[in-house]
Design an enzyme around this catalytic site. Structure first.
Site, PDB file in Angstrom:
ATOM      1  N   ALA A 119      -1.258   6.222  34.112  1.00  0.00           N
ATOM      2  CA  ALA A 119      -1.072   5.450  33.013  1.00  0.00           C
ATOM      3  C   ALA A 119      -1.357   3.752  33.121  1.00  0.00           C
ATOM      4  O   ALA A 119      -0.802   3.029  32.402  1.00  0.00           O
ATOM      5  CB  ALA A 119       0.146   5.825  32.083  1.00  0.00           C
ATOM      6  N   GLY A 120      -1.988   3.471  34.098  1.00  0.00           N
ATOM      7  CA  GLY A 120      -2.049   2.107  34.574  1.00  0.00           C
ATOM      8  C   GLY A 120      -3.678   1.732  33.775  1.00  0.00           C
ATOM      9  O   GLY A 120      -4.127   2.204  32.901  1.00  0.00           O
ATOM     10  N   GLY A 121      -4.334   0.513  34.405  1.00  0.00           N
ATOM     11  CA  GLY A 121      -5.628   0.004  33.931  1.00  0.00           C
ATOM     12  C   GLY A 121      -6.588   1.094  33.706  1.00  0.00           C
ATOM     13  O   GLY A 121      -7.473   1.221  32.661  1.00  0.00           O
ATOM     14  N   ASN A 149       2.367  10.823  33.933  1.00  0.00           N
ATOM     15  CA  ASN A 149       2.702   9.443  34.767  1.00  0.00           C
ATOM     16  C   ASN A 149       4.114   9.585  35.249  1.00  0.00           C
ATOM     17  O   ASN A 149       4.930  10.012  34.776  1.00  0.00           O
ATOM     18  CB  ASN A 149       2.420   8.316  33.935  1.00  0.00           C
ATOM     19  CG  ASN A 149       2.553   6.990  34.951  1.00  0.00           C
ATOM     20  OD1 ASN A 149       1.526   7.027  35.786  1.00  0.00           O
ATOM     21  ND2 ASN A 149       2.991   6.045  34.582  1.00  0.00           N
ATOM     22  N   ARG A 150       4.112   9.012  36.566  1.00  0.00           N
ATOM     23  CA  ARG A 150       5.564   8.902  37.264  1.00  0.00           C
ATOM     24  C   ARG A 150       6.603   8.090  36.132  1.00  0.00           C
ATOM     25  O   ARG A 150       7.670   8.416  36.057  1.00  0.00           O
ATOM     26  CB  ARG A 150       5.306   7.922  38.349  1.00  0.00           C
ATOM     27  CG  ARG A 150       6.687   7.859  39.170  1.00  0.00           C
ATOM     28  CD  ARG A 150       6.351   7.175  40.363  1.00  0.00           C
ATOM     29  NE  ARG A 150       5.580   5.631  40.475  1.00  0.00           N
ATOM     30  CZ  ARG A 150       5.324   4.853  41.226  1.00  0.00           C
ATOM     31  NH1 ARG A 150       5.582   5.166  42.465  1.00  0.00           N
ATOM     32  NH2 ARG A 150       4.551   3.725  41.071  1.00  0.00           N
ATOM     33  N   GLY A 179     -14.815   9.057  42.806  1.00  0.00           N
ATOM     34  CA  GLY A 179     -14.578   7.860  42.136  1.00  0.00           C
ATOM     35  C   GLY A 179     -15.768   6.904  42.527  1.00  0.00           C
ATOM     36  O   GLY A 179     -16.105   6.056  41.851  1.00  0.00           O
ATOM     37  N   LYS A 220      -8.639  -9.415  33.596  1.00  0.00           N
ATOM     38  CA  LYS A 220      -9.514  -8.624  32.459  1.00  0.00           C
ATOM     39  C   LYS A 220      -8.984  -8.804  31.116  1.00  0.00           C
ATOM     40  O   LYS A 220      -9.696  -8.705  30.050  1.00  0.00           O
ATOM     41  CB  LYS A 220      -9.428  -6.875  32.831  1.00  0.00           C
ATOM     42  CG  LYS A 220     -10.334  -6.565  33.909  1.00  0.00           C
ATOM     43  CD  LYS A 220     -10.301  -4.887  33.920  1.00  0.00           C
ATOM     44  CE  LYS A 220     -10.892  -4.565  35.308  1.00  0.00           C
ATOM     45  NZ  LYS A 220     -10.861  -3.224  35.512  1.00  0.00           N
ATOM     46  N   ARG A 224       5.805   4.522  30.431  1.00  0.00           N
ATOM     47  CA  ARG A 224       4.384   4.169  30.292  1.00  0.00           C
ATOM     48  C   ARG A 224       3.284   5.117  29.891  1.00  0.00           C
ATOM     49  O   ARG A 224       2.532   4.971  29.067  1.00  0.00           O
ATOM     50  CB  ARG A 224       3.817   3.722  31.780  1.00  0.00           C
ATOM     51  CG  ARG A 224       3.113   2.608  31.854  1.00  0.00           C
ATOM     52  CD  ARG A 224       3.056   1.991  33.263  1.00  0.00           C
ATOM     53  NE  ARG A 224       1.886   1.306  33.418  1.00  0.00           N
ATOM     54  CZ  ARG A 224       1.481   0.867  34.814  1.00  0.00           C
ATOM     55  NH1 ARG A 224       1.721   1.495  35.750  1.00  0.00           N
ATOM     56  NH2 ARG A 224       0.407  -0.261  34.640  1.00  0.00           N
ATOM     57  N   LEU A 234     -16.685  -5.261  46.667  1.00  0.00           N
ATOM     58  CA  LEU A 234     -17.904  -4.454  47.039  1.00  0.00           C
ATOM     59  C   LEU A 234     -18.917  -5.136  46.274  1.00  0.00           C
ATOM     60  O   LEU A 234     -20.235  -4.906  46.370  1.00  0.00           O
ATOM     61  CB  LEU A 234     -17.792  -3.156  46.894  1.00  0.00           C
ATOM     62  CG  LEU A 234     -16.610  -2.496  47.778  1.00  0.00           C
ATOM     63  CD1 LEU A 234     -16.621  -0.932  47.556  1.00  0.00           C
ATOM     64  CD2 LEU A 234     -17.067  -2.964  49.192  1.00  0.00           C
TER      65      LEU A 234
HETATM   66  P1  NAP Z   1      -2.506   0.433  38.166  1.00  0.00           P
HETATM   67  O1  NAP Z   1      -2.630  -0.348  36.555  1.00  0.00           O
HETATM   68  O2  NAP Z   1      -1.476  -0.232  39.023  1.00  0.00           O
HETATM   69  O3  NAP Z   1      -1.893   1.952  37.731  1.00  0.00           O
HETATM   70  C1  NAP Z   1      -1.610   2.676  39.052  1.00  0.00           C
HETATM   71  C2  NAP Z   1      -1.084   4.184  38.567  1.00  0.00           C
HETATM   72  O4  NAP Z   1      -0.887   4.875  39.751  1.00  0.00           O
HETATM   73  C3  NAP Z   1       0.084   4.033  37.815  1.00  0.00           C
HETATM   74  O5  NAP Z   1       0.092   5.110  36.582  1.00  0.00           O
HETATM   75  C4  NAP Z   1       1.226   4.286  38.618  1.00  0.00           C
HETATM   76  O6  NAP Z   1       2.266   5.111  37.971  1.00  0.00           O
HETATM   77  C5  NAP Z   1       0.333   5.133  39.457  1.00  0.00           C
HETATM   78  N1  NAP Z   1       1.132   5.546  40.880  1.00  0.00           N
HETATM   79  C6  NAP Z   1       1.120   4.624  41.857  1.00  0.00           C
HETATM   80  N2  NAP Z   1       1.480   5.071  42.916  1.00  0.00           N
HETATM   81  C7  NAP Z   1       2.174   6.139  42.604  1.00  0.00           C
HETATM   82  C8  NAP Z   1       2.977   7.271  43.521  1.00  0.00           C
HETATM   83  N3  NAP Z   1       3.353   6.982  44.658  1.00  0.00           N
HETATM   84  N4  NAP Z   1       3.419   8.305  42.823  1.00  0.00           N
HETATM   85  C9  NAP Z   1       3.045   8.441  41.540  1.00  0.00           C
HETATM   86  N5  NAP Z   1       2.058   7.430  40.634  1.00  0.00           N
HETATM   87  C10 NAP Z   1       1.936   6.694  41.251  1.00  0.00           C
HETATM   88  O7  NAP Z   1      -3.941   0.776  38.894  1.00  0.00           O
HETATM   89  P2  NAP Z   1      -5.119   0.823  38.014  1.00  0.00           P
HETATM   90  O8  NAP Z   1      -6.081  -0.183  37.969  1.00  0.00           O
HETATM   91  O9  NAP Z   1      -5.009   1.989  36.979  1.00  0.00           O
HETATM   92  O10 NAP Z   1      -6.142   1.768  39.271  1.00  0.00           O
HETATM   93  C11 NAP Z   1      -5.790   2.895  39.703  1.00  0.00           C
HETATM   94  C12 NAP Z   1      -6.636   3.496  40.843  1.00  0.00           C
HETATM   95  O11 NAP Z   1      -7.971   3.578  40.252  1.00  0.00           O
HETATM   96  C13 NAP Z   1      -6.885   2.407  41.924  1.00  0.00           C
HETATM   97  O12 NAP Z   1      -5.921   2.857  42.883  1.00  0.00           O
HETATM   98  C14 NAP Z   1      -8.424   2.555  42.319  1.00  0.00           C
HETATM   99  O13 NAP Z   1      -8.509   3.596  43.441  1.00  0.00           O
HETATM  100  C15 NAP Z   1      -8.903   3.469  41.201  1.00  0.00           C
HETATM  101  N6  NAP Z   1      -9.906   2.790  40.593  1.00  0.00           N
HETATM  102  C16 NAP Z   1     -11.331   3.325  40.607  1.00  0.00           C
HETATM  103  C17 NAP Z   1     -12.366   2.457  40.211  1.00  0.00           C
HETATM  104  C18 NAP Z   1     -13.786   3.184  40.173  1.00  0.00           C
HETATM  105  O14 NAP Z   1     -14.840   2.570  39.562  1.00  0.00           O
HETATM  106  N7  NAP Z   1     -13.892   4.454  40.732  1.00  0.00           N
HETATM  107  C19 NAP Z   1     -12.197   1.193  39.533  1.00  0.00           C
HETATM  108  C20 NAP Z   1     -10.862   0.632  39.619  1.00  0.00           C
HETATM  109  C21 NAP Z   1      -9.833   1.419  40.132  1.00  0.00           C
HETATM  110  P3  NAP Z   1       3.425   4.081  37.398  1.00  0.00           P
HETATM  111  O15 NAP Z   1       3.308   3.798  36.227  1.00  0.00           O
HETATM  112  O16 NAP Z   1       4.766   5.007  37.377  1.00  0.00           O
HETATM  113  O17 NAP Z   1       3.606   2.736  38.324  1.00  0.00           O
END
Ligand code: NAP
Length: 556
Positions: free
Chosen positions: A379-381, A401-402, A521, A309, A406, A254
């Protein structure tokens, strides 16, 4: 030279061609390319009549190129060379401003003689001599350019090749930079997309666009609407400064929409591009080095997102640039600025955007976060950036976290507590933040409609599974649409969902039902865009316009 927006007309009969011409002119075409190889049963008469009709019609007068492309170089039908040359010859006589013939075919004695004679007689006809490589770069693009110019000095050289990586585009840019006059040089394919936009900055004779997605005649072609509205084509000139988002994938981003809308509103001569940088550190470094050594390209700043990043942080450090301390702590840079003295600076606008969203909703200063009990789910990015920001502000954080390992790693790094998702049943916090991807809108094919491509989702899933296998750590799965069960949300809590598509997630709906304070968000996304805009321009973006642009894009 002012680069023209050229629209190819690819119709299989003259009536359809006339309809397409009208549509193209209505859409803003500044040049037309009649792809006569698409016309069925073509002959000299059909083309003569069609060209004459277009030239004598009451339609807007724009230059016309007539092409009858060789099948080997992307033509629609295998017409004999002699017929194709006769067609081009007839088009010149009927008033076409340009005819386009493949350079290889022009060199055949027959073509050269016939067309050269006609060109010497007609008052305004010009010859475009073209070469296409649909696979990869030319072996020696500079030599090819010289060969065309020496065989027929009055010709307009047209050199088009497929970029398999964005780094392949720089040869085309260099050629445009060191030549002048009428020439057409650009790259096909998704990786070559930017060459079609900055063609105008580099003084290319034209850029090809399509009326809509269905009528594109080459891979990577933009629609006239995208070029004019999204990429502000009319305002691009040699001085335009370039910005862009470095990502893979990038098509969904976007950021071009929001930054270009805000650049336009502030009337600054800046353009924001989608920069598809495939590969890892090596390709990332090569791209930025390519950009930095070519000052004349005018790149001044970048947004950086998945998967680059961390590469961005390493790149800025390796070039002794400034790295914002918290970006270093987070381990990720999402904004790079190239300063006037070519020095680099790396920032992370994600954490500040999240903190600003929280403080403005809770109506507190950053200092008010000190000692606040915060539950971070995920606990992701994104969780990492938010945990870094909140811990810097002195909040008391528990990470859920799941994959428990992590959560443990992140908690150890920033001195927090941690638990698996089942720990949420004892949730006791003032602020709960969802940093998982749960709740994101899914596309018709079941994919989550987010920042990520299916390949990326697959890679992430694979990483999680590998981790689980290595550590034997398989945490509890959360629900499909809601990361925190409704019954755990209690009075007095504030709920922040980082997911921004949809803007109102199920989690936020349930928080609303319970009359809890909510942070969406979208506000974080807009805040990080605002912070980047400020770094790019030194000005405050119009937040309302940015939010409206995001909402409009999400509706598409
Ligand atoms: P990421 O590094 O892939 O982390 C994903 C997280 O979600 C991990 O903690 C993962 O758990 C968990 N997860 C995914 N599916 C799950 C499920 N079915 N059940 C339980 N836990 C689950 O992704 P990220 O970069 O942190 O981004 C996460 C979200 O942030 C994105 O999906 C996006 O919507 C949002 N985001 C928002 C902004 C904003 O500006 N508002 C910017 C970027 C991203 P595990 O560690 O167990 O895999």
């Amino acid at each position: 030279m002012i680069t023209k927006i050229a629209v190819p007309i690819a119709a299989n009969n003259p009536n359809e061609a006339k309809k397409q011409i009208k549509k193209a002119l209505d859409a803003g075409a500044e040049m037309l390319e009649l792809r006569s190889d698409y016309l069925e049963g073509i002959n000299v008469e059909i083309v003569t009549n069609l060209v004459a009709e277009v030239k004598n019609s009451g339609l807007k007068k724009v230059p016309l190129i007539v092409t009858c492309r060789d099948k080997q170089q992307g033509g629609a039908v295998e017409y004999p060379l002699r017929l194709r040359i006769d067609v081009l010859d007839a088009a010149l006589k009927a008033g076409a401003e340009y005819v386009d013939l493949e350079f290889d075919n022009f060199r055949s004695i027959d073509g050269q003689e016939k067309l050269s004679t006609t060109l010497s007689k007609v008052s305004k006809g010009r010859l475009i001599l073209s070469a296409h490589n649909f696979e990869t770069k030319f072996a020696n693009i500079n030599k090819l350019y010289r060969d065309i110019s020496s065989v027929y000095p009055a010709a307009i050289p047209k050199l088009v090749y497929t970029a398999n990586h964005i780094n392949d585009c720089f040869e085309a840019f260099d050629l445009l930079h060191k030549t002048s006059g009428e020439r057409i040089v650009f790259c096909m394919g998704e990786a070559g997309l930017i060459s079609r936009i900055i063609a105008k900055k580099l003084g290319c004779l034209l850029t090809y666009t399509s009326i809509d997605d269905k009528t594109a005649t080459a891979p990577g072609q933009l629609t006239i609407g995208e070029l004019k509205k999204l990429y502000r084509f009319d305002s691009i000139d040699a001085e335009t400064e370039l910005y862009g988002v470095i990502a893979d994938p990038v098509g969904h981003s976007l950021s071009p929409a929001i930054h270009n809308a805000c650049f336009a509103e502030k009337k600054v001569n800046k353009l924001y591009l989608p920069l598809l940088v495939k590969g890892g550190q090596l390709e990332f470094d090569l791209f930025l080095n390519n950009v930095i050594v070519r000052k004349w390209l005018g790149f001044r700043g970048f947004s950086v997102t998945i998967p680059h990043k961390e590469n961005a942080l390493r790149f800025v450090r390796a070039r002794y640039g400034y790295v914002e301390p918290l970006a270093a702590k987070i381990g990720a840079v999402n904004t790079i600025i190239i300063k006037g003295d070519e020095k680099l600076a790396g920032y992370n606008t994600d954490y500040a955007a999240a903190l600003d969203s929280i403080t403005s909703t809770l109506k507190i200063e950053r200092a008010g976060l000190k000692g606040m009990q915060v539950a971070v789910v995920g606990a992701g990015g994104v969780a990492r950036a938010i945990v870094a920001g909140l811990s810097d502000a002195g909040a008391k954080i528990k990470i859920y976290n799941r994959t428990i390992k992590r959560a443990e790693n992140l908690a150890d790094e920033f001195g927090c507590e941690y638990a698996g998702l089942d720990g949420l049943k004892d949730l006791d916090a003032k602020l709960i933040i969802n940093c998982t991807s749960i709740g994101m809108k899914r596309t018709g094919d079941g994919r989550q409609n987010t920042e990520y491509s299916p390949q990326d989702a697959l890679r992430r899933r694979q990483e999680t599974e590998d981790r689980e296998q290595r550590t034997g750590d398989r945490g509890q799965q959360a629900g499909d649409n809601i990361p925190i069960p409704e019954e755990y949300l209690k009075k007095g809590m504030a709920v922040f969902d980082t997911v921004y598509n949809p803007a109102e997630t199920l989690l936020l709906k349930q928080a609303k039902k319970k009359r809890l304070k909510r942070i969406d968000g979208l506000s974080m996304f807009v805040n990080q865009g605002m912070a980047q805009f400020k770094l790019f321009t030194g000005k405050d973006a119009n937040a309302k316009l940015m939010r409206k642009t995001v909402c409009n894009e999400l509706k598409k």
